[in-house]
Design an enzyme around this catalytic site. Sequence first.
Site, PDB file in Angstrom:
ATOM      1  N   SER A   1     -59.698  76.211  57.942  1.00 10.17           N
ATOM      2  CA  SER A   1     -59.770  75.983  59.383  1.00 10.17           C
ATOM      3  C   SER A   1     -59.014  74.712  59.712  1.00 10.17           C
ATOM      4  O   SER A   1     -58.975  73.781  58.896  1.00 10.17           O
ATOM      5  CB  SER A   1     -61.234  75.835  59.826  1.00 10.17           C
ATOM      6  OG  SER A   1     -61.319  75.425  61.182  1.00 10.17           O
TER       7      SER A   1
ATOM      8  N   TYR B   1     -69.290  71.918  59.090  1.00  6.12           N
ATOM      9  CA  TYR B   1     -68.369  73.048  58.929  1.00  6.12           C
ATOM     10  C   TYR B   1     -66.976  72.540  58.570  1.00  6.12           C
ATOM     11  O   TYR B   1     -66.327  73.067  57.661  1.00  6.12           O
ATOM     12  CB  TYR B   1     -68.326  73.849  60.232  1.00  6.12           C
ATOM     13  CG  TYR B   1     -67.316  74.970  60.259  1.00  6.12           C
ATOM     14  CD1 TYR B   1     -67.621  76.221  59.712  1.00  6.12           C
ATOM     15  CD2 TYR B   1     -66.068  74.798  60.850  1.00  6.12           C
ATOM     16  CE1 TYR B   1     -66.707  77.255  59.746  1.00  6.12           C
ATOM     17  CE2 TYR B   1     -65.143  75.826  60.890  1.00  6.12           C
ATOM     18  CZ  TYR B   1     -65.471  77.054  60.337  1.00  6.12           C
ATOM     19  OH  TYR B   1     -64.543  78.082  60.372  1.00  6.12           O
TER      20      TYR B   1
END
Length: 262
Positions: free
Chosen positions: A157, A171
């Site tokens: 990501s 995350y």
Amino acid sequence: MNHVLPHASSASDSPSKIAVITGGSRGIGAATAKLAAAQGYAVCISYRRHDAAAEQVCQTIRAAGGVCLAVRADVSSEADVIDLFDRCTEAFGTPTALVNNAGILETQMPLAQMSVERLQRILAVNVIGAFLCAREAVRRMPLSVGGKGGAIVNVSSRASCLGSPGEYVDYAASKGAIDTLTIGLSREVAADGVRVNAVRPGVIHTDIHAAGGEPDRVERVKTGIPMQRGGAAEEVAQAILWLLSDAASYTTGSFIDVAGGR
């Protein structure tokens, strides 16, 4: 108890391209599974909860003439991951591709409010799960163990570079670990016929934002994206399939940011 969804198709003969795609029932995973099947892969998707969504992905693939197997598996469980790879091998043969896509996030909050239980859940799925799947792939794919070689694409990501302050620092950190896995593992197996790369999606239209408590997050943040829009899961899938393909035969330990310039 792990199970294969009923009526899962198997190949009539051993296919030359076999992909395991984790988290394949929705979002980027589902888009990747459909595109992989269209490009000639026998596809084995894992999913954790959504039986109907996983079966719908397989039905779509079969309707287009492809083959798909759906296996319920929690990637943070070693037994489930081993079972996933074993079932894929039994149905199609030794995998030649892994898309390490399964991942979770939780409600937006600053680090000061995060519980240790939340941190453990995020790291168990996003980090340990990815490591376990990569481990099983490189126990099977390398030429030195009788595999056909292959390619791994880890779904990281842009958060790994940006940090997601005030929202998902946990995350983001888990995806930083995926970046490190990509670099390190690529160098371990490069001489043995296995390539390892990653994509780093930015703000993509999937239901992961609802899991974070803000279903319309893409609309809120899109003005901060140079291209002024969120991305589509299919756009990420295209990058993944390129990295899996022979067109990327001299590419390993590399990253493609699919993030609209963010």
